[in-house]
Design an enzyme around this catalytic site. Structure first.
Site, PDB file in Angstrom:
ATOM      1  N   ALA A  77       0.849  -1.186   0.000  1.00 39.34           N
ATOM      2  CA  ALA A  77       0.000   0.000   0.000  1.00 39.34           C
ATOM      3  C   ALA A  77       0.890   1.243   0.000  1.00 39.34           C
ATOM      4  O   ALA A  77       2.020   1.213   0.489  1.00 39.34           O
ATOM      5  CB  ALA A  77      -0.905   0.004   1.227  1.00 39.34           C
ATOM      6  N   LYS A 102       5.312   7.569   3.130  1.00 38.59           N
ATOM      7  CA  LYS A 102       6.103   8.749   2.816  1.00 38.59           C
ATOM      8  C   LYS A 102       6.420   9.511   4.103  1.00 38.59           C
ATOM      9  O   LYS A 102       5.537   9.734   4.936  1.00 38.59           O
ATOM     10  CB  LYS A 102       5.344   9.663   1.846  1.00 38.59           C
ATOM     11  CG  LYS A 102       5.173   9.091   0.448  1.00 38.59           C
ATOM     12  CD  LYS A 102       6.479   9.080  -0.324  1.00 38.59           C
ATOM     13  CE  LYS A 102       6.255   8.655  -1.770  1.00 38.59           C
ATOM     14  NZ  LYS A 102       7.516   8.677  -2.548  1.00 38.59           N
ATOM     15  N   ASN A 134      12.720   9.880  -0.414  1.00 41.43           N
ATOM     16  CA  ASN A 134      13.056  10.523  -1.696  1.00 41.43           C
ATOM     17  C   ASN A 134      14.315  11.371  -1.612  1.00 41.43           C
ATOM     18  O   ASN A 134      14.405  12.445  -2.207  1.00 41.43           O
ATOM     19  CB  ASN A 134      11.884  11.364  -2.212  1.00 41.43           C
ATOM     20  CG  ASN A 134      10.685  10.534  -2.589  1.00 41.43           C
ATOM     21  OD1 ASN A 134       9.605  10.672  -2.009  1.00 41.43           O
ATOM     22  ND2 ASN A 134      10.842   9.631  -3.554  1.00 41.43           N
ATOM     23  N   GLU A 165      13.691   3.794   2.152  1.00 44.33           N
ATOM     24  CA  GLU A 165      13.977   4.003   0.732  1.00 44.33           C
ATOM     25  C   GLU A 165      14.603   5.383   0.512  1.00 44.33           C
ATOM     26  O   GLU A 165      14.024   6.407   0.880  1.00 44.33           O
ATOM     27  CB  GLU A 165      12.685   3.864  -0.070  1.00 44.33           C
ATOM     28  CG  GLU A 165      12.874   3.974  -1.574  1.00 44.33           C
ATOM     29  CD  GLU A 165      11.595   3.658  -2.323  1.00 44.33           C
ATOM     30  OE1 GLU A 165      11.353   4.316  -3.364  1.00 44.33           O
ATOM     31  OE2 GLU A 165      10.827   2.779  -1.863  1.00 44.33           O
ATOM     32  N   LYS A 212      12.414   0.715 -11.404  1.00 44.86           N
ATOM     33  CA  LYS A 212      11.261   1.366 -12.026  1.00 44.86           C
ATOM     34  C   LYS A 212      11.425   1.263 -13.540  1.00 44.86           C
ATOM     35  O   LYS A 212      12.369   1.832 -14.114  1.00 44.86           O
ATOM     36  CB  LYS A 212      11.148   2.824 -11.570  1.00 44.86           C
ATOM     37  CG  LYS A 212      10.846   2.937 -10.078  1.00 44.86           C
ATOM     38  CD  LYS A 212      10.629   4.365  -9.629  1.00 44.86           C
ATOM     39  CE  LYS A 212      10.204   4.407  -8.161  1.00 44.86           C
ATOM     40  NZ  LYS A 212       9.991   5.790  -7.662  1.00 44.86           N
TER      41      LYS A 212
END
Length: 296
Positions: A77, A102, A134, A165, A212
Site C-alpha cells: 500500500a 512517505k 526521496n 527508501e 522502475k
C-alpha cells in the site's frame, strides 16, 4: 502507430503536482492485438532521462516485453503525507499487508512518527512497514530520524522498519548511513537517476534495490540491472504513471527471475482519474495482468 495525449488527476499531491500528463502510444500487431505504451516523464527530467522513458514506451507499444515467469506479485500500500487517520485508511486498502509510508518532504518528524505508528497499528504484528524519504534528508538527519521511526513502527505493533527508501541523496551518504543505523537501506534515485546500479554496488550502499521500468529505459533494461546486483532483494515500483504506464512495472515484476519483495505498484490508489476504464489496483494485496480498456 497512434499517439494520444492525456492528463490524469491525482487524488493527493505527488512531487509537488496534482496532475500527470503524457502521451499514449498504440500499435496493432498482425494478430489484431493492441499494444499500449505511455510516455510521461516528469517535467524536470533532462533529455537523457526523458529518452529512457521514450525507449520504455516504445518497447511497450511494440509488444516487446519478455514472458512472465509468475502470475502475480505481492504489492505494498502507498501512504502519502497525510494525517494518521487517513494513513490508516491508505494502508488497509486493497488487502495489502505491506505499506510504504512517505516521510520527510516538508513533514515534521513528529507527524512522521505519528503516521508510522498509525500504519503499524492498522496492519498489526504481521504487517511490514517501509518509509520513503526521496533523498530528502542529509546524513546526520537520517541517522537521527531513522531509529526514531523504527521505534515508532515497534510502538505501533510492527517488528520495526523493513527498510528506508533513499533516505539521503548521494551514494556516499547512503554507504555511510548503512554503517550508522540498523535500518536496512533501499536505493531508488541512486539507481534510476544515473540509470545504473554500478555505483551503489561498488560502494556497498544498499540492502535493497528499487527498480522502475519506465525511468530505467524499459522492462528489458531493468532486468539487466536486476541481473547486475547479485542476490540483493528487489522491489519493482511505479513512477506515478496512469494504468497504461503501470502495466510496464507489472510486466517487469512478473518477469523477474527471482521473486521480488512486495512491489510498489499500488499507485493507482492515488489516481482520481485514469487513462483506462478500470484502474489497475491490487486485489487481496497482489497484482497481475489486467485489461487495458483505454478511454482517452
Amino acid at each position: 502507430m497512434e499517439f494520444r495525449p492525456f492528463a490524469v488527476e491525482l487524488s493527493t499531491r505527488f512531487r509537488s503536482t496534482s496532475r500527470r500528463r503524457g502521451v499514449l502510444i498504440r500499435t496493432r500487431d498482425e494478430a489484431g492485438r493492441d499494444h499500449w505504451g505511455e510516455y510521461s516523464p516528469f517535467p524536470d527530467y533532462d533529455a537523457e532521462r526523458s529518452s529512457r522513458w521514450w525507449r520504455a514506451s516504445l518497447e511497450a507499444a511494440r509488444g516487446e516485453w519478455p514472458a512472465a515467469v509468475r502470475d502475480s506479485v505481492a504489492v505494498n500500500a502507498i501512504v502519502p503525507l497525510v494525517e494518521p487517520g487517513a494513513a490508516r485508511d491508505y494502508a488497509t486498502r486493497n488487502g495489502c499487508t505491506t505499506a510504504k509510508i512517505k516521510v520527510g518532504g516538508g513533514s515534521d518528524l513528529a507527524a512522521d512518527i505519528a503516521r508510522v505508528e498509525a500504519v503499524a497499528d492498522a496492519l498489526g504484528p504481521s504487517g511490514a512497514l517501509r518509509v520513503d524519504v526521496n533523498g530528502g534528508w542529509d546524513l546526520d538527519e537520517a541517522a537521527r530520524c531513522l531509529p526514531l521511526l523504527d521505534r515508532a513502527a515497534r510502538t505501533g505493533g510492527a517488528t520495526g522498519l523493513q527498510y528506508a527508501e533513499q533516505p539521503v541523496a548521494s551514494v556516499a551518504d547512503m554507504a555511510a548511513l548503512r554503517r550508522r543505523v540498523d535500518v536496512p537501506i533501499a536505493a531508488d534515485e541512486s539507481i534510476r537517476i544515473p540509470g545504473s546500479a554500478d555505483a551503489v554496488i561498488a560502494a556497498d550502499a544498499a540492502d535493497v534495490i528499487i527498480l522502475k521500468a519506465q525511468p530505467l529505459g524499459g522492462v528489458r533494461r531493468a532486468l539487466e540491472i536486476a541481473d547486475s546486483v547479485g542476490n540483493l532483494p528487489l522491489v519493482v515500483s511505479s513512477a506515478m504513471e496512469s494504468s497504461v504506464g503501470l502495466a510496464a512495472g507489472v510486466a517487469l515484476a512478473l518477469a523477474l527471475p527471482r521473486e521480488p519483495l512486495a512491489c510498489g505498484l499500488g499507485t493507482g490508489a492515488l489516481l482520481a482519474t485514469d487513462t483506462v476504464a478500470t484502474t489497475w489496483l491490487p486485489v487481496d494485496g497482489r497484482m497481475g495482468v489486467q485489461d487495458l480498456e483505454v478511454i482517452v
